[in-house]
Design a protein around this motif. Structure first.
Motif, short mmCIF file in Angstrom:
data_model
loop_
_atom_site.label_atom_id
_atom_site.label_comp_id
_atom_site.label_asym_id
_atom_site.label_seq_id
_atom_site.Cartn_x
_atom_site.Cartn_y
_atom_site.Cartn_z
N SER A 328 0.65 -1.48 -0.53
CA SER A 328 0.49 0.27 -0.07
C SER A 328 1.21 1.71 0.29
O SER A 328 0.71 2.20 -1.02
CB SER A 328 -0.87 -0.28 0.72
N ASP A 329 2.02 1.29 0.79
CA ASP A 329 2.86 2.84 0.47
C ASP A 329 3.67 2.68 -0.49
O ASP A 329 3.98 3.66 -1.30
CB ASP A 329 3.74 2.47 1.29
N TYR A 330 3.70 1.46 -1.37
CA TYR A 330 3.74 2.18 -2.90
C TYR A 330 3.42 2.19 -3.54
O TYR A 330 3.65 3.51 -5.06
CB TYR A 330 4.70 0.31 -3.45
N PHE A 331 2.43 2.02 -3.47
CA PHE A 331 0.71 1.95 -4.16
C PHE A 331 0.46 3.58 -3.83
O PHE A 331 0.57 4.47 -4.60
CB PHE A 331 -0.55 1.26 -3.99
N GLU A 332 0.68 4.35 -2.73
CA GLU A 332 -0.02 5.42 -2.56
C GLU A 332 1.95 6.34 -3.31
O GLU A 332 1.13 7.79 -4.31
CB GLU A 332 0.82 5.68 -1.64
N ALA A 333 2.92 5.48 -2.71
CA ALA A 333 4.57 6.60 -3.60
C ALA A 333 3.46 6.47 -4.72
O ALA A 333 3.96 7.64 -5.67
CB ALA A 333 5.13 5.37 -3.14
N VAL A 334 3.26 5.91 -6.20
CA VAL A 334 2.85 5.96 -7.24
C VAL A 334 2.31 7.01 -7.62
O VAL A 334 2.26 7.66 -8.36
CB VAL A 334 2.83 4.44 -8.34
N VAL A 335 0.90 6.23 -7.43
CA VAL A 335 -0.74 7.58 -6.87
C VAL A 335 0.38 9.14 -7.31
O VAL A 335 0.64 9.44 -8.05
CB VAL A 335 -1.84 7.37 -6.58
N THR A 336 0.83 9.30 -6.19
CA THR A 336 1.54 10.66 -6.03
C THR A 336 2.20 11.16 -6.75
O THR A 336 2.40 12.76 -7.28
CB THR A 336 1.74 10.83 -4.88
N ALA A 337 3.44 10.48 -7.15
CA ALA A 337 4.22 10.64 -7.87
C ALA A 337 3.55 10.91 -9.68
O ALA A 337 3.55 11.76 -10.07
CB ALA A 337 5.19 10.15 -8.45
N CYS A 338 3.00 10.27 -10.22
CA CYS A 338 2.01 10.34 -11.53
C CYS A 338 0.83 11.23 -11.46
O CYS A 338 0.49 12.58 -12.25
CB CYS A 338 1.01 8.64 -11.13
N LEU A 339 0.66 12.06 -9.71
CA LEU A 339 -0.32 13.03 -10.13
C LEU A 339 0.17 14.56 -10.80
O LEU A 339 0.30 15.18 -10.93
CB LEU A 339 -1.21 13.23 -8.97
N GLU A 340 1.46 14.23 -9.72
CA GLU A 340 2.68 15.89 -9.63
C GLU A 340 2.99 15.77 -11.61
O GLU A 340 3.21 16.47 -12.56
CB GLU A 340 3.72 15.38 -8.86
N ARG A 341 3.57 14.46 -12.10
CA ARG A 341 4.15 14.84 -13.64
C ARG A 341 2.38 15.02 -14.53
O ARG A 341 3.02 15.92 -15.32
CB ARG A 341 4.18 13.18 -13.43
N ALA A 342 1.62 14.25 -14.19
CA ALA A 342 0.64 14.80 -14.73
C ALA A 342 0.45 16.32 -14.51
O ALA A 342 -0.10 17.40 -15.94
CB ALA A 342 -0.79 13.93 -14.83
#
Length: 364
Positions: A328-342
């Protein structure tokens, strides 16, 4: 300033969706911008554009876009506009030939949407391409990689190849609400894990790898495939042969993609190559982890934010999906990074850059 956008059709595809989403924004900014489609079949994108009532839409019929008779049909429209902005092959060729035959002085712009096509490896087409590209005052490249490819292929000077990255309507994605699982399909439940891919079923895409990856994932993992296209039947046959009929749903062409993305647990784009994929940006903006093939046009956008896997490697893809679902920690880290990139690909940024380009050309 009067501008005409010319495109093969408004069926499925990134370039087609861009026109649907940007034309109302151009109107809001005071530009008179209309659309000419070679094939005016009333696909959902075309119907949606008509309902927006934001521009005049011209159709040249419902025949194959490869019919050279379109050249003659295009000529009268070149006289009505100050700038012509063209998208996709073969409209790219037909407009140039129409300008030459009609002795038109209208200024042309072309957007190069893909990093790969068959003409790049054909010597005869390279010669023709070099001639065709010279007729365009500007060739907009949607990534630095595409700029390099077109520069080498055509010898066009870099000054004629500006980079304007595609964008998506981030506010619409942010405001979208997830759809109840049983409203997507009566057999889906809240206990299922949903993977989704939004992409046309074309040779360029690689739904087959994603389909095969499900054989390496638990039975509660279900896959939604959104889109239509020539290789859909092949993918359906693959699903049958693997016995995955109960786990993979073909949803066809949908106009509620943001809502479907919000309904998924993981968003995937398995592809052989891209230009600058709108689907990848939409996926990263959807508050879900995004996984994509490590190929041109995706690596540049996704690396350092979403998750990349080797093209065609269903085992590696399944492994990446499993890691996201278990950590779940990895899941949320990827979500956060994706939002910043988008956030760097907001459609308003793209629109403003195109308007600046139009103004410069109109004055030159």
């Amino acid at each position: 300033m009067k501008i005409l956008q010319i495109i093969n059709s408004l069926a499925t595809g990134g370039a087609e969706k861009l026109l649907l989403e940007t034309l109302p924004l151009y109107k809001e900014k005071g530009l008179q911008m209309d659309v000419l489609v070679l094939n005016g079949t009333n696909h959902p994108f075309l119907q949606a554009l008509k309902e927006l009532n934001c521009c005049t839409i011209y159709s040249l019929g419902a025949h194959s876009v490869y019919n050279p008779l379109y050249i003659i049909k295009i000529i009268p429209y070149l006289k009505k506009y100050e700038l012509i902005h063209v998208h996709l092959f073969p409209a790219q060729y037909w407009v140039v030939f129409a300008k030459a035959i009609g002795f038109s002085k209208v200024k042309l712009i072309f957007t190069e949407h893909n990093s790969s096509n068959r003409r790049l490896t054909n010597r005869l087409f390279r010669i023709i391409d070099r001639m065709v590209y010279r007729f365009y005052q500007q060739v907009v490249c949607i990534s630095s990689e595409i700029q390099s490819i077109i520069h080498l292929h055509t010898d066009a000077p870099i000054v004629k190849l500006p980079i304007i990255k595609n964008g998506v309507n981030l506010s619409a994605i942010k405001q979208a609400k997830a759809i109840e699982r049983n409203q997507i399909d009566k057999n889906l439940t809240e206990l299922d894990t949903i993977i989704i891919q939004v992409a046309g079923f074309r040779e360029q895409k690689d739904q087959a790898t994603l389909i095969r990856s499900l054989t390496h994932l638990p039975s509660e993992v279900k896959l939604l495939l959104v889109g239509e296209g020539a290789v859909k039947n092949e993918c359906e046959s693959l699903v049958q042969s693997l016995g995955l009929q109960e786990r993979i749903l073909f949803l066809g062409l949908r106009m509620d993609v943001p809502q479907l993305l919000k309904s998924a647990d993981v968003i995937v784009l398995s592809s052989k190559y891209e230009g600058l994929s709108l689907s990848s940006i939409e996926g990263m903006a959807s508050e879900r982890p995004f996984v994509a093939s490590d190929v041109p046009g995706l690596s540049e956008v996704v690396k350092g934010a979403g998750v990349l896997f080797p093209v065609g490697d269903e085992i590696a893809l399944a492994r990446e999906i499993s890691k996201l679902l278990k950590d779940s920690d990895y899941f949320e880290a990827v979500v956060t990074a994706c939002l910043e990139r988008a956030a760097a690909y907001d459609i308003t940024i793209m629109v403003d850059k195109h308007i600046d380009l139009y103004k410069r050309l109109a004055k030159s």
